[in-house]
Design a protein around this motif. Structure first.
Motif, short mmCIF file in Angstrom:
data_model
loop_
_atom_site.label_atom_id
_atom_site.label_comp_id
_atom_site.label_asym_id
_atom_site.label_seq_id
_atom_site.Cartn_x
_atom_site.Cartn_y
_atom_site.Cartn_z
N PRO A 190 31.75 54.61 28.28
CA PRO A 190 30.88 53.57 29.31
C PRO A 190 30.77 52.24 29.23
O PRO A 190 29.62 52.24 28.17
N SER A 247 27.03 50.70 29.84
CA SER A 247 25.70 51.01 29.01
C SER A 247 25.87 50.92 27.73
O SER A 247 24.74 50.88 26.81
N PRO A 290 26.46 71.71 35.57
CA PRO A 290 26.39 70.39 36.03
C PRO A 290 25.05 70.00 36.90
O PRO A 290 24.54 70.86 37.49
N ILE A 291 24.51 68.92 36.86
CA ILE A 291 23.64 68.32 37.75
C ILE A 291 24.17 67.93 38.99
O ILE A 291 25.30 67.35 38.74
N ALA A 330 26.09 64.77 39.75
CA ALA A 330 26.64 63.91 38.71
C ALA A 330 26.92 64.77 37.81
O ALA A 330 26.59 64.76 36.53
N GLY A 344 28.97 66.18 34.42
CA GLY A 344 29.12 65.23 33.01
C GLY A 344 27.75 64.64 32.74
O GLY A 344 27.71 64.36 31.49
N LYS A 345 27.09 64.47 33.58
CA LYS A 345 25.60 63.77 33.03
C LYS A 345 24.90 64.57 32.01
O LYS A 345 24.30 63.91 31.06
N ARG A 346 24.67 65.74 32.28
CA ARG A 346 23.80 66.54 31.38
C ARG A 346 24.28 66.69 29.97
O ARG A 346 23.74 66.50 29.00
N TYR A 391 26.17 64.38 28.47
CA TYR A 391 26.41 63.02 28.16
C TYR A 391 24.85 62.69 27.67
O TYR A 391 24.58 62.16 26.64
N ASP A 392 23.83 63.11 28.18
CA ASP A 392 22.40 63.10 27.89
C ASP A 392 22.23 63.69 26.52
O ASP A 392 21.51 63.17 25.87
N ASP A 418 31.09 68.61 31.38
CA ASP A 418 29.80 69.45 31.03
C ASP A 418 29.78 70.36 30.07
O ASP A 418 29.03 71.26 29.66
N HIS A 429 16.64 68.40 27.80
CA HIS A 429 17.10 67.95 29.02
C HIS A 429 17.25 69.08 30.17
O HIS A 429 18.01 69.00 30.88
#
Ligand SMILES: Cc1ncc(COP(=O)(O)O)c(C=O)c1O
Length: 447
Positions: A17, A20, A388-389, A392, A394-396, A398-399, A416, A445
């Motif tokens: 990304p 960011s 997964p969230i 979203a 993949g976000k979890r 990634y965090d 994920d 998280h």
């Protein structure tokens, strides 16, 4: 170096990304053994062998010395109509490690090139045998074979395909994926036993649809790596081999990740006792230090291509394919030194042993944590999958990846999943550190 001093305007980062990245850059300036030094002077442990490449750990002197010596001896020579001594020696070494009569090495420079090379060999092989109508390729859902148009077409990771649909190869189909999230969520160094035969679909639907006589090759990763370390059901690869044999279809194993020790054996082909017609490799072959990829072909593949040219004049080229840097002498010197080093230090065996340690640690520390829905370990690699969230994907993961990095551990987010695949030199303490950091980040998280 403070991050404000980094000039990051010119590089477009791959599979990253970009928008960011600049807010929290992750920039390495040195590496030794299991660790990187970042631009701001921190130590970060390499939990992913720098994307499955650095099996022997970073900055290994015998590899570096071999490269330096090669640069001072023969820096580069053309690969077409001539070759170099190191290319023959490296091919011997690689073919010598491969099972069965996987004897002939076609060099390229990356896993993506290996995918496209193997697909072109398949088309040329069938044509050479008078079966040029065999031009359908079968990949698998969630497979990854790099980013060339061939590899992307047989690949099955939706995000990698969605923008390029108009340019994907038309004569391609995909096997269904090999993961059962309900019955086989937790896999620790065993082969999942399925009640159903998931290859029946190939025999009963895909082959009849295209007619088996039109199919050139099936290409699979023995263990699905890039999607997040998914382990094939018991007997799956053997059965795939049998089906391909029955119908005259070539079987290609993409061992870009599993090749050179990740499962504790030279190749996954050895681990599963199945010899494909072609085996693609890259990454660990040079310890990641110098780009190299290749395709190891069985003798009958090479022989058929030569036989088709038996009546052709001697100056006729049998296979119109190759890269300027195929068999680059420096890459080949790096490969020979890497494989020597791995042999001297018994690193394949060590990967197998430490894989048990990694699997034990992941299952005992991560199972039951918030959002953990699956843990799969085999060889020196493992994945923990997170729910997964909503909205979203993949976000979890990634965090979690970002938190781990802040705490000094490089792990890999894949969808994920969080994947660990450390260098084979990893110690028990380092495995505990990596898994502990992931556990803390997952808890952090949890919300
Ligand atoms: C199984 C597999 N095939 C092909 C590739 C592509 O390799 P490269 O990035 O060197 O082109 C990868 C990369 O991770 C891979 O895992």
């Amino acid at each position: 170096m403070a991050w404000q001093e980094l000039h990051m305007g010119s590089q477009w980062l791959p599979f990253t990304p970009n928008r960011s990245f600049g807010k929290d850059p992750r920039v390495f300036v040195a590496a030794e053994g299991m660790h990187f030094t970042t631009h701001d002077g921190r130590q970060v442990i390499d939990g992913i062998s720098s994307l499955w490449c650095v099996g022997a750990g970073h900055n290994r002197k015998p590899i570096n010395e071999a490269i330096k010596k090669q640069l001072d001896t023969l820096d580069y020579s053309t690969a077409f109509n001539a070759s170099n001594d190191k290319a023959f020696a490296a091919a011997d070494r690689i073919a010598g490690l491969a099972p069965g009569d996987l004897n002939k090495v076609l060099f390229c420079n990356s896993g993506s090139e290996a995918a496209d090379t193997s697909m072109k060999v398949a088309l040329a092989y069938h044509r050479a045998r008078g079966e040029g109508h065999r031009n359908v390729f079968i990949g698998r859902e969630r497979g990854y074979h790099g980013v060339g148009f061939g590899g992307m077409s047989v690949g099955g990771i939706p995000a990698n395909r969605k923008v390029f649909g108009s340019a994907l190869l038309p004569r391609v189909d995909h096997l269904r994926f090999i993961h059962d999230p309900v019955n086989h969520a937790y896999i620790h160094h065993q082969e999942p036993v399925w009640q159903e035969d998931i290859l029946l679909e190939l025999e009963n639907r895909i082959l009849p649809l295209h007619d088996a006589s039109n199919i050139a090759a099936v290409i699979v990763e023995p263990v699905a790596g890039s999607a997040g370390w998914y382990i094939p059901p018991q007997g799956y690869l053997k059965r795939l081999r049998e089906i391909c044999d029955k119908h005259g279809i070539l079987l290609i194993f993409d061992e870009v990740i599993t090749g050179f020790g990740r499962l504790g054996t030279p190749f996954a082909a050895d681990y599963y006792g199945v010899v494909p017609d072609m085996l693609n490799f890259a990454k660990c072959v040079t310890n990641g230090v110098f780009p190299m990829g290749g395709v190891i072909c069985r003798q009958h593949v090479y022989d058929a291509m030569m036989a088709a040219n038996a009546q052709a004049p001697e100056h006729a080229i049998e296979f119109f394919h190759g890269y300027t840097y195929s068999g680059h002498p420096v890459a080949c010197a790096a490969a020979i030194a890497t494989l020597d080093l791995m042999q001297e230090e018994n690193l394949f065996e060590r990967a197998g042993q430490m894989g048990r340690v990694l699997g034990d640690a992941m299952h005992s520390a991560l199972k039951g944590l918030p959002n953990v829905v699956s843990i799969r370990t085999l060889g020196l690699a493992g994945a923990v999958e997170l729910a997964p969230i909503a909205g979203a994907p993949g976000k979890r993961a990634y965090d979690v990846f970002m938190s781990c990095f802040q705490k000094g551990s490089l792990v890999r987010p894949a969808g994920d999943n969080i994947v660990l695949c450390p260098p084979y030199i990893v110690t028990r303490e380092q495995i505990e550190q990596l898994v502990g950091t992931i556990a803390d980040a997952i808890k952090h998280h949890a919300g």
